[in-house]
Design an enzyme around this catalytic site. Structure first.
Site, mmCIF file in Angstrom:
data_model
loop_
_atom_site.group_PDB
_atom_site.id
_atom_site.type_symbol
_atom_site.label_atom_id
_atom_site.label_comp_id
_atom_site.label_asym_id
_atom_site.label_seq_id
_atom_site.Cartn_x
_atom_site.Cartn_y
_atom_site.Cartn_z
ATOM 1 N N HIS A 6 1.029 -1.027 0.115
ATOM 2 C CA HIS A 6 -0.127 -0.064 0.457
ATOM 3 C C HIS A 6 0.657 1.501 0.115
ATOM 4 O O HIS A 6 1.498 0.796 0.723
ATOM 5 C CB HIS A 6 -1.113 0.135 0.992
ATOM 6 C CG HIS A 6 -0.636 -0.210 2.452
ATOM 7 N ND1 HIS A 6 -0.119 1.250 3.116
ATOM 8 C CD2 HIS A 6 0.340 -0.797 2.920
ATOM 9 C CE1 HIS A 6 0.448 1.360 4.300
ATOM 10 N NE2 HIS A 6 0.473 -0.359 4.802
ATOM 11 N N ASP A 21 6.295 0.913 6.535
ATOM 12 C CA ASP A 21 4.802 1.011 6.516
ATOM 13 C C ASP A 21 5.041 1.780 5.864
ATOM 14 O O ASP A 21 3.986 3.401 6.018
ATOM 15 C CB ASP A 21 4.515 0.425 8.182
ATOM 16 C CG ASP A 21 2.793 0.678 8.192
ATOM 17 O OD1 ASP A 21 2.361 -0.167 6.661
ATOM 18 O OD2 ASP A 21 1.948 0.754 9.097
ATOM 19 N N GLU A 40 -4.432 2.122 2.950
ATOM 20 C CA GLU A 40 -5.037 0.250 3.911
ATOM 21 C C GLU A 40 -4.966 1.122 4.684
ATOM 22 O O GLU A 40 -5.917 0.448 6.221
ATOM 23 C CB GLU A 40 -3.720 0.357 3.793
ATOM 24 C CG GLU A 40 -3.940 -1.256 3.738
ATOM 25 C CD GLU A 40 -3.034 -1.090 5.802
ATOM 26 O OE1 GLU A 40 -3.329 -2.169 6.822
ATOM 27 O OE2 GLU A 40 -2.604 -0.665 5.961
ATOM 28 N N ASP A 79 3.581 -6.244 3.542
ATOM 29 C CA ASP A 79 3.434 -4.691 4.780
ATOM 30 C C ASP A 79 3.459 -5.664 6.057
ATOM 31 O O ASP A 79 2.997 -5.484 6.575
ATOM 32 C CB ASP A 79 1.715 -4.182 4.456
ATOM 33 C CG ASP A 79 1.122 -3.348 5.464
ATOM 34 O OD1 ASP A 79 2.262 -2.496 5.137
ATOM 35 O OD2 ASP A 79 -0.385 -3.357 5.761
ATOM 36 N N HIS A 137 3.790 3.402 12.797
ATOM 37 C CA HIS A 137 2.897 3.839 13.318
ATOM 38 C C HIS A 137 3.429 4.820 13.925
ATOM 39 O O HIS A 137 3.061 5.196 15.068
ATOM 40 C CB HIS A 137 2.019 3.550 13.446
ATOM 41 C CG HIS A 137 0.525 2.521 12.754
ATOM 42 N ND1 HIS A 137 -0.556 1.721 12.970
ATOM 43 C CD2 HIS A 137 1.238 1.885 11.358
ATOM 44 C CE1 HIS A 137 -1.302 1.477 11.987
ATOM 45 N NE2 HIS A 137 0.377 0.921 11.014
#
Lengths: 451, 451
Positions: free
Chosen positions: A264, A276, A310, A338, A409
C-alpha cells in the site's frame, strides 16, 4: 503435456527462479525506491496533498521502469487531520505525557477535557466493566504488546485501539487513552486507525507511549485517583480522491490470468512511511521489474497493485474488489508485502489441498533463499485478506517482524530502519514467488479453507 | 602508627568495604529513589516549579534516611522556557522535521524564519567559512556523534551545540539547527545547553533528530538549495532561586575533612531525568546511606552534594565553590556520578603521585566489584571538574556509557532505561570509594596535574 516436457518445464522454471534471485541480490532498486519515496514525498496520509504527490511519484516510477501497462483507478477516501494532541497528569503529580491522536479520532472541545482515569488491563476487561464505574471518566486500556517474530502480539492488543472508543463510549466514558500498540520502550506514541459506529457517541481517542503508561501505573500504585487533562484538535474532513496505482507484466500464454502482488502506498503521517509500507511498495515493484526484464515473460500476467488508503480501513482494496468484480475469477493468486523489511522465512498458502502439495515442489527454489514451505491457512496481508472470501487464493510471504512493532505507526518509521540486504532477500522471494505462480500448472481453487 | 597497626587498619577497611558491597547488592534504595523522583517529580528544569518540587523531594528523602546533617544552600539560577519548536523543509520537497530547542535559546520572531540552509560537517568547518557564504542562512552543523564506552564521541561534537550559535551569528547566520548530539537513530532530537556571548547577535538554536539530519543530506544530494521554515517560542525569563542540597555523615576522627560525593538534581524537561541525573542522585545517596548506617563511622566526613543547575552551566557547583571558599582546603577528594546507570569499570584519580600509588592498594577492594584502577588524570564529573583548579583532588568512577547518548537529553530519558542490578554495582562502588577515602592515610595534595 507429457512427463518429459513437464519435467523440463520445472527445470526451466528453476533456472529462471535462480537467476531472479541472483539479480535481486545485485539490484539496488528496492532500496533506491524507498529512499526516493521517503525523501521526495515522505509521509503520505490518505487524502492529503502528500497522498496525491505519492500517486504521482509512483506513476512516474512505474512508467520509467517500463512495465507493459501502468494505470490507476480512483478511490474515494476519508480525510482526517491529526492536529495537535496534548495530555498531562494534573493530580496526584503533575507530569506531561507523550501522546498521539489515533487515526480518525475527533478532537476534544477547545478547552480540553479534565477527568479521572479508569484503568483496564484489556479491551475485554473494559467490556466487562459497569457503566457506573466508567461514566464521566477517561478510559485507559493498558494492554502490553508482546514482541514476537510473527507479530501475534499485535493481533492480541490492536482491538483495544480499533474498538476501544466504541466500548468506552457505550459506558459513558468521555475519552480513551490507550497504552501504545507497540513493542518499544521509546517515549513515542503509536498511532493507527480507530473506529466509531453510528448511534454511539464519538469520543476522542489517543495513545500514550509505553514509558508514559508505565508512569501512570506507578502513580496508580500510590494513589487510586489520577486526573488527566486532554486536549486534541484532530478532526475528520470529509472525503477526497486517491488512487490504486497498478502496473502489469503481460503474461505470454494466459495474459488474462493474474498473479497479483501488492503493497500500500499510503502511510501514517508522523514518520516517513519507510517500513509501512515504503518497504512493501519497493519490494513488490522491484520484484515485478525483474520479471518485466526477463527475456521470456511468464505464462500469466503479473499485476502489481499499490493500494490506496490501507491504513484507514483497506479502502483501496475494497474499491479494487468492486472495480474488478468481473475479473475476480481470473485472479490466480494474490499476496501483499506489508510487514516491514525483515527477512522472509516462510511461505503460507490458501489454495486447494491438492495444489498445496503440488506447489511445494514448484516453489522449492524459494528454499535456497531461506523461505521454507508453511501452512495452508494464509490470509495474504491486510489488503488482500478480503480476497479469499471472494474465492481468490492468497499467499503470505512471512517476514521476521520481531522489531517491526518498535517503529510501526510512529515518527521512528524512517529510512535508517531499513537493511538493504534484507530488502533484496524480500525482492528475491517475491520475484520467485510471482514468477513460479505465473508458470504454475496447478489448479488452486477451490481453496482448502472454503472446502 | 606502627606497621602492625597500619596493616590491621587496612584489613579492617577491607572488611567494611566488602560488607558495603554486599549491602549495596541487597538494597533496592537507589532504584526506589529514581522511581520516586521520576514518578513524583519528573522533569525538573532549572528554575521551574518542578525544580522547587525536586528540592523539597530530596530534602524530605535525605531527612527520612537519617543523615547526620541535611541542609541546603541557595543558588541563583537562570530561567528558560522551552516553548514550542517547529521546523519544516519547504523546498525542494516539503517535509516536517523533528526538532527541539537548545537550552537557553531565544525564539524566532512570531512569524518564524524562512531561509536556505548551509551545511557544515563540523563546528571547525563553520569557523573556516566566509561571511559571504553564511550571511542570511540557517547554519546546519551535521557532525555525527560516535558511540563509545567512554563518551569520547560526545566530547568531539558537543562544542557545535554549545558554541555553534556564536560562531554562526558572527558570520551573519539567522539561526542554527544542528544534528543532535546523540548516538541513536530515533526520530527524537537531543536538547542541551547553548551559549551566547555579549556583543554578538543572539540567534535561535535547535537540534534535529539523526534521521532528520539524514533526510536533509539525502535532499542535498539532489538539490543544493534547501529552504527551511523555523518557528520557536523559547525564551529566557530572568533568574530564580534554586538550591544545592547537602547531607553529611559526620566523620569520627577528622569531621572537618570532607570526602565529597555528588550528582545533580536538575534535569532537562522532555524526559523524566532518570538517567540524567536521577541515577547519579540515587547512586550517591544510597552509597552515603550505607555509610551512615555503619556501626562505626569513618574518620572523615562524607558530604553528599546534590547540585542545582548543572545542565545550564554547572551553576550550582560554582555557587558551592563560592560558598565554601574557606573550607576548600579541607576537601580531601571529590567525585560525581553523572553518566547514567551503566556499570563502573574503572577508577581514575587526580591526586599526588605518591598517593596515586598508595591508593592503588587502599582501593583494591573495589576490584572485586569490577572496578579496575585507572589513570591519574581524572576530571571528576561535570560539577566537580572545577574543583582541581582550586586544589581539590578528584576521582572519576568511570561508567560504561555506550548507550548513554542514545537517550541523553531526550524524552527517552525515562525509568525503563535503568537496570536495577547495574545501579547496585554503582552504589557499591561509590560506597567503597567514599568509605575507603574517608579512612585513607595518604596525602593527596598537591595533585600531579598541578605539579
Amino acid at each position: 503435456m507429457g512427463c518429459q516436457n513437464y519435467q523440463s518445464k520445472i527445470e526451466s522454471n528453476v533456472d529462471v527462479a535462480t537467476k531472479l534471485k541472483q539479480q535481486a541480490f545485485q539490484s539496488p532498486l528496492a532500496y533506491d525506491l524507498i529512499e526516493s519515496l521517503t525523501v521526495e514525498v515522505g509521509p503520505r496520509l490518505t487524502g492529503s496533498e502528500k497522498d496525491r504527490l505519492a500517486v504521482q511519484w509512483v506513476e512516474r516510477k512505474l512508467n520509467t521502469l517500463g512495465f507493459d501497462k501502468v494505470y490507476k483507478e480512483a478511490v474515494e477516501v476519508p480525510v482526517w487531520n491529526r492536529g495537535a494532541a496534548k495530555a498531562e497528569v494534573i493530580a496526584p503529580f503533575q507530569q506531561p505525557l507523550v501522546i498521539t491522536a489515533l487515526g480518525g479520532s475527533i478532537g476534544t472541545p477547545q478547552k480540553g477535557i479534565q477527568a479521572n482515569i479508569i484503568r483496564f488491563k484489556t479491551l475485554d476487561a473494559l467490556k466487562a466493566a459497569s457503566i457506573t464505574d466508567v461514566k464521566g471518566k477517561i478510559v485507559f486500556i493498558d494492554h502490553k504488546t508482546q514482541k514476537t517474530v510473527t507479530g501475534a502480539g499485535y493481533g492480541e492488543t490492536v482491538s483495544g485501539r480499533s474498538k476501544g472508543a466504541i466500548v468506552a463510549a457505550e459506558k459513558g466514558a468521555v475519552a480513551i487513552l490507550i497504552r501504545s500498540i507497540g513493542t518499544d520502550s521509546d517515549r513515542m506514541a503509536h498511532t493507527g486507525i480507530m473506529k466509531y459506529v453510528d448511534g454511539i457517541q464519538k469520543i476522542p481517542a489517543a495513545a500514550m507511549s509505553n514509558p508514559d503508561a508505565d508512569l501512570i501505573n506507578a502513580m496508580l500504585q500510590r494513589e487510586p485517583i489520577i486526573t488527566l487533562s486532554l486536549n486534541m484538535s484532530s478532526a475528520r474532513k470529509g472525503v477526497a480522491q486517491s488512487f490504486n496505482v497498478i502496473a502489469e507484466v503481460t503474461g505470454q500464454q494466459k495474459p488474462d490470468e493474474i498473479v497479483l502482488i501488492s503493497a500500500h502506498l499510503d502511510s501514517w503521517d508522523e514518520g516517513t512511511g519507510a517500513l509501512d509500507d515504503g518497504a512493501g511498495v519497493a519490494i513488490v515493484t522491484a520484484a515485478a521489474k525483474l520479471i518485466q526484464d526477463l527475456p521470456k515473460k511468464p505464462a500469466r500476467t503479473i499485476r502489481l497493485v499499490l493500494f490506496a488508503a490501507e491504513e484507514v480501513g483497506i479502502v483501496g482494496a475494497k474499491a479494487y474488489i468492486k472495480a474488478h468484480e468481473k475479473e475476480l475469477g481470473q485472479h490466480y493468486i494474490a499476496a501483499e508485502s506489508d510487514f516491514g523489511a525483515g527477512l522472509i522465512y516462510q511461505l503460507d498458502l490458501n489454495v486447494s489441498k491438492q495444489a498445496f502439495h503440488e506447489l511445494h515442489r514448484q516453489l522449492n527454489p524459494m528454499a535456497s533463499n531461506g523461505v521454507k514451505q508453511g501452512n495452508n491457512t494464509a490470509h495474504g496481508g491486510p489488503d488482500v485478506s478480503i480476497f479469499p472470501s471472494r474465492g481468490i487464493p492468497v499467499a503470505s510471504l512471512r517476514q521476521n517482524g520481531f522489531d517491526y512493532f518498535n517503529y510501526h505507526h510512529t515518527p521512528n518509521d524512517t529510512l535508517d530502519k531499513i537493511d538493504p540486504k534484507k530488502l533484496q532477500q524480500n525482492v528475491a522471494a517475491y520475484a520467485q514467488f510471482a514468477y513460479l505462480m505465473a508458470q504454475s500448472t496447478s489448479q488452486l481453487r477451490p481453496m482448502k479453507s472454503k472446502q
